[in-house]
Motif scaffolding. Sequence first.
Motif, PDB file in Angstrom:
ATOM      1  N   VAL A  16     -14.049  23.716  14.854  1.00 42.34           N
ATOM      2  CA  VAL A  16     -13.234  24.060  15.570  1.00 42.34           C
ATOM      3  C   VAL A  16     -12.158  23.040  15.628  1.00 42.34           C
ATOM      4  O   VAL A  16     -12.441  22.072  16.356  1.00 42.34           O
ATOM      5  CB  VAL A  16     -13.628  24.597  17.116  1.00 42.34           C
ATOM      6  N   GLY A  17     -10.463  22.970  16.358  1.00 44.02           N
ATOM      7  CA  GLY A  17     -10.103  22.303  16.553  1.00 44.02           C
ATOM      8  C   GLY A  17      -9.049  22.190  18.124  1.00 44.02           C
ATOM      9  O   GLY A  17      -8.912  23.334  18.650  1.00 44.02           O
ATOM     10  N   ILE A  18      -9.579  21.150  19.694  1.00 44.50           N
ATOM     11  CA  ILE A  18      -8.820  21.295  20.611  1.00 44.50           C
ATOM     12  C   ILE A  18      -8.297  20.691  20.444  1.00 44.50           C
ATOM     13  O   ILE A  18      -8.032  19.311  20.464  1.00 44.50           O
ATOM     14  CB  ILE A  18     -11.154  21.379  21.143  1.00 44.50           C
ATOM     15  N   ASP A  19      -7.034  21.349  21.208  1.00 46.42           N
ATOM     16  CA  ASP A  19      -6.378  20.991  21.808  1.00 46.42           C
ATOM     17  C   ASP A  19      -6.666  20.234  23.076  1.00 46.42           C
ATOM     18  O   ASP A  19      -6.830  20.797  24.456  1.00 46.42           O
ATOM     19  CB  ASP A  19      -4.652  21.365  21.552  1.00 46.42           C
ATOM     20  N   ARG A  20      -6.421  18.895  23.115  1.00 50.33           N
ATOM     21  CA  ARG A  20      -6.815  18.053  24.269  1.00 50.33           C
ATOM     22  C   ARG A  20      -5.230  16.979  25.279  1.00 50.33           C
ATOM     23  O   ARG A  20      -5.279  16.728  24.583  1.00 50.33           O
ATOM     24  CB  ARG A  20      -7.970  17.132  24.204  1.00 50.33           C
ATOM     25  N   GLY A  21      -5.578  17.619  26.385  1.00 52.80           N
ATOM     26  CA  GLY A  21      -3.942  16.760  26.840  1.00 52.80           C
ATOM     27  C   GLY A  21      -4.456  17.736  28.390  1.00 52.80           C
ATOM     28  O   GLY A  21      -4.068  18.730  28.226  1.00 52.80           O
ATOM     29  N   PHE A  98       4.486  19.858  25.136  1.00 48.34           N
ATOM     30  CA  PHE A  98       3.167  19.374  25.366  1.00 48.34           C
ATOM     31  C   PHE A  98       2.921  18.845  24.020  1.00 48.34           C
ATOM     32  O   PHE A  98       2.763  19.069  23.118  1.00 48.34           O
ATOM     33  CB  PHE A  98       2.301  20.982  25.598  1.00 48.34           C
ATOM     34  N   PHE A  99       1.989  18.225  24.231  1.00 48.04           N
ATOM     35  CA  PHE A  99       2.021  16.502  23.097  1.00 48.04           C
ATOM     36  C   PHE A  99       0.471  16.406  23.092  1.00 48.04           C
ATOM     37  O   PHE A  99      -0.220  15.235  23.797  1.00 48.04           O
ATOM     38  CB  PHE A  99       2.729  15.342  23.782  1.00 48.04           C
ATOM     39  N   PRO A 100      -0.970  17.152  22.247  1.00 54.28           N
ATOM     40  CA  PRO A 100      -2.215  17.103  23.019  1.00 54.28           C
ATOM     41  C   PRO A 100      -2.852  16.267  22.496  1.00 54.28           C
ATOM     42  O   PRO A 100      -1.867  16.202  20.836  1.00 54.28           O
ATOM     43  CB  PRO A 100      -2.669  18.757  23.427  1.00 54.28           C
ATOM     44  N   ALA A 168     -13.928  25.180  25.351  1.00 56.53           N
ATOM     45  CA  ALA A 168     -13.360  24.035  25.764  1.00 56.53           C
ATOM     46  C   ALA A 168     -14.367  23.193  26.595  1.00 56.53           C
ATOM     47  O   ALA A 168     -14.319  24.279  27.293  1.00 56.53           O
ATOM     48  CB  ALA A 168     -12.286  24.677  25.931  1.00 56.53           C
ATOM     49  N   ARG A 169     -14.234  22.682  27.124  1.00 56.72           N
ATOM     50  CA  ARG A 169     -14.924  21.798  28.313  1.00 56.72           C
ATOM     51  C   ARG A 169     -14.105  20.881  29.229  1.00 56.72           C
ATOM     52  O   ARG A 169     -13.366  19.669  29.442  1.00 56.72           O
ATOM     53  CB  ARG A 169     -15.589  20.078  27.696  1.00 56.72           C
ATOM     54  N   GLY A 170     -13.612  22.152  30.275  1.00 57.27           N
ATOM     55  CA  GLY A 170     -12.029  21.560  31.182  1.00 57.27           C
ATOM     56  C   GLY A 170     -11.009  22.151  30.908  1.00 57.27           C
ATOM     57  O   GLY A 170     -11.357  22.489  30.215  1.00 57.27           O
ATOM     58  N   TRP A 171     -10.375  21.992  31.444  1.00 55.05           N
ATOM     59  CA  TRP A 171      -9.116  22.439  32.226  1.00 55.05           C
ATOM     60  C   TRP A 171      -7.901  21.923  31.040  1.00 55.05           C
ATOM     61  O   TRP A 171      -7.361  22.812  31.086  1.00 55.05           O
ATOM     62  CB  TRP A 171      -8.590  22.261  33.494  1.00 55.05           C
ATOM     63  N   ASP A 172      -7.988  20.638  30.924  1.00 54.84           N
ATOM     64  CA  ASP A 172      -7.829  19.696  29.922  1.00 54.84           C
ATOM     65  C   ASP A 172      -8.106  20.749  28.397  1.00 54.84           C
ATOM     66  O   ASP A 172      -7.107  19.688  27.430  1.00 54.84           O
ATOM     67  CB  ASP A 172      -7.351  18.539  30.120  1.00 54.84           C
TER      68      ASP A 172
END
Length: 596
Positions: A16-21, A98-100, A168-172
């Motif tokens: 998977v691709g995860i957007d983190r930000g 939004f620029f994750p 997803a590990r966390g709200w961000d």
Amino acid sequence: MSVLIAIPVFRIGCKVGIDRGRTWSVIDEVILWAITRQSKTIASLAADADLPHQIVVASIARLMRFRLVEVTINDTAVAFRASEYGFKVVSSGNPLPFFPKRISRRVSFVIEWATGDFFPTRQVRLMTPYKLDEARKGGTEVRIVSVDGGGPSMSHEANLNRLSDIAARGWDEQVAMIEGRTATMRDDEYMVLRVIDGEPQGLPESAGQELRRLVGEAAALPRGTTSIPVSYAGPREISDDQSISHTCTIDANDVVIGGSVQRECLERLLEQAHSRVVVHSTFLDAARFRAMTAAIRAACIRGVSFDLLWGAEKDEDTESRNGAAASQIASIVREDADLRGRFRVHMRTTGSHAKLILLDTAEDGWIAGVGSCNWLSSPFQSVELSVVLRDQHVVADVAVALQRLVGRRGLSDNIATEMAITARDMRRTPSLGGDAAVSVIIGPAHDRLIRTASSEAKRRFVIGSNRLGSTARPGALMQGEVAASRGGVQATLLYTQTSGPLKNRHARALAEEAKADGVLLRRTKKIPLHGKFVAWDDDDLVVTSLNWASASADPDFPWGEIGVHIHAPLIASEALSQLGRIFPELADEASAIQDA
């Protein structure tokens, strides 16, 4: 005593691709909004918002980093105001940009069959039947659970939700994409728990009470028990065909009625496409596709990517004919340097009769088209009805319908994943409200809606269907009779051709019977009607793919028919007025109503 309890599981894995930000907070948005018209100092912002000085400073610093805020300096103090870019963002009504950071991650999880609980694979111990047999031969007490009476939902939607919870590990963090070619699923393994003196070892902390109860009861059975039959005790898959109404605005021009205007509408939509178009056309025709290649090529040259889906499955000949057309279109694409690599033709039918188009735009979000027009097989000569949808919440419902329609291969289906993530993002946009209520109609919801319409109609009730078939009486005529039974309601059913075992002589007899019950059954004479619609009174219009008078929705495959219900001032009156100018049969009926 030590016992091994083995529960069958599905094991699913993919990359998977995860957007983190960190997303923007309400505080950030309020501060930016407060300085769109005039400059303000940190002190005045903190006082106005009743926030600590440090929070305002942190928010301003982040807004400046993304060019949303600029500094203004005068003789007395340093102040801040929205930049030109920031002002445009606020005035557009869209979410702040939004620029994750995109990161890649391999994710694997299991779903146990008995209660539907799911866990990251790393939290459980898995064994194959062979390993379990080896353990039993070594003297270990092994008890295998067998499950009947159903099982956990394995739909694309359900597994994507599970994946999002685990990946997803966390709200961000949030799942942004799935590499479909990496998706795998196994159903030949067991989750194994060792129970020592009644205490299960290795049971994940997130396990539900039903699973804990099952393990405890299995461990308490007499020694020598090898098989434990249980009934499935988890949540069951529910076919969600309930319509959700969204308050929005709709332009009467977005109800597209006619033949050639459908092609013009399609060309306008392709001109607006920014990067993505998905088309679902029940039938395909290579010659019709070739006639549209100029508009498609222009979009591809701009960088737009296409997916073409089709759903013909009435019989083997129909499916084979459209499969051959798909092959011909694929050949056209391969031979065109501008289309090749940008236009993908799917070779397997979806089995759906729906007619859909979804595309993104540079400034106005996603747009959807829903109706009766087979976008890439129609000669655009029959009268069609389509609705162009622009409200992001309504378009999100269309995207979800498409996700469920094509997502039968699980997480390996890239379009289904794309539509689910796109719908998620669209639903985050603020609702703009308006004087219309619009809902997407799926499968059996058509039946509920036409019954509602026939009971609500106070002045007129009009059904349009391309075909008149053996289901005409229960599907349409009986609803017309219900409406006509109330004094002052004119009920009309308009169709173009008979279908199946119903012949013209049967249609004439049916017209006589319907007339006796107060329903006008009219056949179009010169211009064919391919559109499917229901309109009642002045403000309600349904445009769909369902032939009301010759077919019914399949409850086991609700996404086979998709339509739109619009409740808006005079929307039905305007549509019927246009149709009346095309069909004298309907104009006569409208005149009769006005005279009355």
